[in-house]
Design a protein around this motif. Structure first.
Motif, PDB file in Angstrom:
ATOM      1  N   LEU A   1       0.926  -1.204  -0.024  1.00 28.47           N
ATOM      2  CA  LEU A   1       0.204  -0.208  -0.181  1.00 28.47           C
ATOM      3  C   LEU A   1       0.928   1.348   0.025  1.00 28.47           C
ATOM      4  O   LEU A   1       0.371   2.417  -0.213  1.00 28.47           O
ATOM      5  CB  LEU A   1      -0.914  -0.062   1.248  1.00 28.47           C
ATOM      6  N   ALA A   2       2.192   1.148   0.320  1.00 32.29           N
ATOM      7  CA  ALA A   2       3.069   2.395   0.100  1.00 32.29           C
ATOM      8  C   ALA A   2       3.251   2.780  -1.592  1.00 32.29           C
ATOM      9  O   ALA A   2       3.698   3.958  -1.507  1.00 32.29           O
ATOM     10  CB  ALA A   2       4.417   2.122   0.818  1.00 32.29           C
ATOM     11  N   SER A   3       2.840   1.993  -2.147  1.00 23.55           N
ATOM     12  CA  SER A   3       3.142   2.327  -3.656  1.00 23.55           C
ATOM     13  C   SER A   3       1.819   3.035  -4.182  1.00 23.55           C
ATOM     14  O   SER A   3       0.465   2.569  -4.072  1.00 23.55           O
ATOM     15  CB  SER A   3       3.102   1.058  -4.528  1.00 23.55           C
ATOM     16  N   PRO A   4       2.017   4.072  -4.651  1.00 24.08           N
ATOM     17  CA  PRO A   4       0.763   4.882  -5.090  1.00 24.08           C
ATOM     18  C   PRO A   4      -0.296   4.072  -6.179  1.00 24.08           C
ATOM     19  O   PRO A   4      -1.087   4.195  -6.149  1.00 24.08           O
ATOM     20  CB  PRO A   4       1.316   6.298  -5.727  1.00 24.08           C
ATOM     21  N   LEU A   5       0.604   3.212  -6.838  1.00 26.01           N
ATOM     22  CA  LEU A   5       0.073   2.662  -8.145  1.00 26.01           C
ATOM     23  C   LEU A   5      -0.913   1.375  -7.458  1.00 26.01           C
ATOM     24  O   LEU A   5      -2.131   1.326  -7.620  1.00 26.01           O
ATOM     25  CB  LEU A   5       1.034   2.039  -8.987  1.00 26.01           C
ATOM     26  N   ALA A   6      -0.478   0.832  -6.370  1.00 24.88           N
ATOM     27  CA  ALA A   6      -1.336  -0.126  -5.598  1.00 24.88           C
ATOM     28  C   ALA A   6      -2.525   0.643  -5.139  1.00 24.88           C
ATOM     29  O   ALA A   6      -3.624  -0.060  -5.173  1.00 24.88           O
ATOM     30  CB  ALA A   6      -0.471  -0.832  -4.486  1.00 24.88           C
ATOM     31  N   ARG A   7      -2.411   1.820  -4.615  1.00 26.82           N
ATOM     32  CA  ARG A   7      -3.608   2.458  -4.059  1.00 26.82           C
ATOM     33  C   ARG A   7      -4.896   2.797  -5.187  1.00 26.82           C
ATOM     34  O   ARG A   7      -5.989   2.822  -4.923  1.00 26.82           O
ATOM     35  CB  ARG A   7      -3.241   3.590  -3.316  1.00 26.82           C
TER      36      ARG A   7
END
Length: 478
Positions: free
Chosen positions: A271-277
């Motif tokens: 979830l630290a990845s903007p793309l994941a969010r």
């Protein structure tokens, strides 16, 4: 084509830019593929009550959506992990042919189980077509038009809101629903024949990895187990299947985190990845909006609406999506992020308000009550449409180098999973809260209330993720 130079004025997010001479044929093909999928979606939504009346299978009602979108996960994934030498336009041909075969199976199906087989084949083809729509954007259009090209899909869904229910409503009597599926076959053939001539090959920089077979199997298995959970009657078995589905998703995430053959672009598990969010927001918004799978049924059973009219009313959801996409396409940076947040809030609120409007027995055809329900159906779509094109643009900008194909295909994977889990959860909720037992009007009212109260929650959770997104990048001036 993506190397074409356009002026800043032409780069403005106007749909007409996509129909200039340089982009016309690509636009027609990409829009046509989305249109084929979108029209079929509303044909099926309109026809499902007629199909179950004709050949039975009410307990499998949600399966028609779930199995379709589960199969589309496989199709969309193949686009990203296709073998070397298989161009994107060849994938398009394959997807169109599969879609036509699935339509043929549905048209001749003697039982609901056979319809589901046809829907699975259709879904596989649709997975190709929708994923290719996103994957082709960078080959057909320059970067300043990426967001506008995403809006093109909203336009296709908007047109489908009129064509799909009209076709479905015309063929809703008796066994005439078969002819509606048959109409899709020649359209599929036309798209397959035209693709090699009108689309670029679609070969570019991409990271070639092994097929993430294990993750795909686990995700599809999770969707299928949820679908079984939605149709079984024993509460203990339903709970066990739902728990198994959750375990399947958790194991998939654990494998994806360490796997060499990945389903998603690198770094998108945390979830630290903007793309994941971004992907998770897409997933949750679609889980909520897919509570619409039962809207035609509730309109017909609780409000006495005809199949044709119910098809048009549920299609207002897509019309709202289209209207919102056009009205917010020009927003950039933090304003684009704010509209994503506002859209998620509007979708959650509109879904929750269906508890008080759609989930009511209305034998007298109270126009005020039906009008309010219709407004909230429209606003569900408007909410997700406010931010969808901006979420797509986020994906294209945040994709790791060399993994744009995989990132684009993952948009369709999220769409498919959101729709599959949304439809399966909807089936579990309504079948657990009265649709089958006690059934009838009383059961439908109770089931509808639970359905829209519970499935408003994912969109509400999406708000919390949306506030953490980085500003949308501005396109460079060429």
């Amino acid at each position: 084509m993506s190397e074409s130079v356009i002026t800043p004025k032409e780069a403005a997010p106007r749909l007409s830019s996509l129909f200039s001479r340089a982009y016309l044929f690509g636009t027609l093909m990409l829009g046509g593929g989305i249109m084929l999928h979108a029209v079929e979606t509303y044909i099926t939504a309109t026809l499902m009550p007629s199909i179950v009346r004709d050949i039975g299978g009410l307990s499998l009602f949600a399966w028609a959506t779930t199995i379709y979108v589960a199969a589309s996960v496989l199709g969309s994934t193949f686009v990203a992990v296709r073998p070397e030498g298989v161009t994107l336009n060849r994938c398009y041909v394959f997807g169109a042919v599969l879609f036509g075969i699935g339509s043929l199976v549905c048209a001749i199906a003697p039982t609901m189980e056979t319809v589901l087989i046809g829907r699975a084949i259709q879904g596989l083809g649709a997975g190709f077509l929708v994923a290719l729509g996103y994957a082709f954007i960078r080959f057909v259009y320059p970067q300043p038009l990426w967001s506008t090209a995403s809006t093109l899909y909203a336009a296709a869904w908007g047109i489908a809101t009129f064509l799909g229910p009209t076709i479905g409503g015309i063929f809703a009597a008796g066994s005439d629903w078969r002819e509606a599926f048959a109409l899709l076959i020649p359209l599929s053939i036309l798209m397959a024949v035209s693709a090699p001539k009108l689309l670029p090959s679609g070969e570019g920089e991409r990271v070639t990895t092994k097929t993430p077979f294990v993750q795909i199997v686990l995700l599809v298995a999770a969707v299928v187990m949820l679908s079984f959970a939605s149709s079984v009657t024993a509460p203990a078995l339903r709970a066990a299947l739902a728990a198994a589905a959750v375990i399947g998703v958790v194991v998939t995430i654990a494998i994806e985190r360490r796997a060499e053959a990945r389903l998603l672009p690198a770094g998108t598990i945390s979830l630290a990845s903007p793309l994941a969010r971004v992907y998770l927001i897409m997933l949750m918004l679609l889980v909520t909006v897919c509570s619409d799978v039962y809207i035609p049924y509730f309109l017909q059973v609780l409000h006495g609406v005809t199949p044709l009219v119910s098809g048009y009313l549920v299609a207002l959801l897509a019309l709202g999506w289209t209207a919102a996409a056009f009205s917010t396409a020009g927003l950039k940076g933090r304003r684009a992020n704010r509209v994503i947040i506002a859209g998620a809030a509007l979708e959650a609120l509109a879904t929750a308000l269906l508890v008080f409007t759609l989930a009511r027995h209305n034998p007298a055809g109270d126009l005020m009550l039906l009008t309010l329900a219709t407004v909230f159906i429209f606003l569900m779509g408007f909410g997700i449409g406010m931010g969808w094109a901006h979420l797509v643009t986020h994906v294209l900008h945040l994709a790791p180098s060399g993994e744009t194909d995989k990132a684009s295909a993952a948009i369709t994977t999220m769409q498919a999973l959101g729709a599959a889990f949304g439809a399966a959860l909807a089936g579990i909720i309504v079948n657990s809260t009265g649709l089958l037992q006690p059934g009838g009007t009383e059961g439908a009212v109770t089931a509808a209330r639970w359905l829209y109260a519970v499935l408003a929650l994912p969109a509400a959770l999406a708000i919390l993720l949306a506030v953490t997104l980085p500003p949308e990048k501005a396109a460079p001036a060429d």
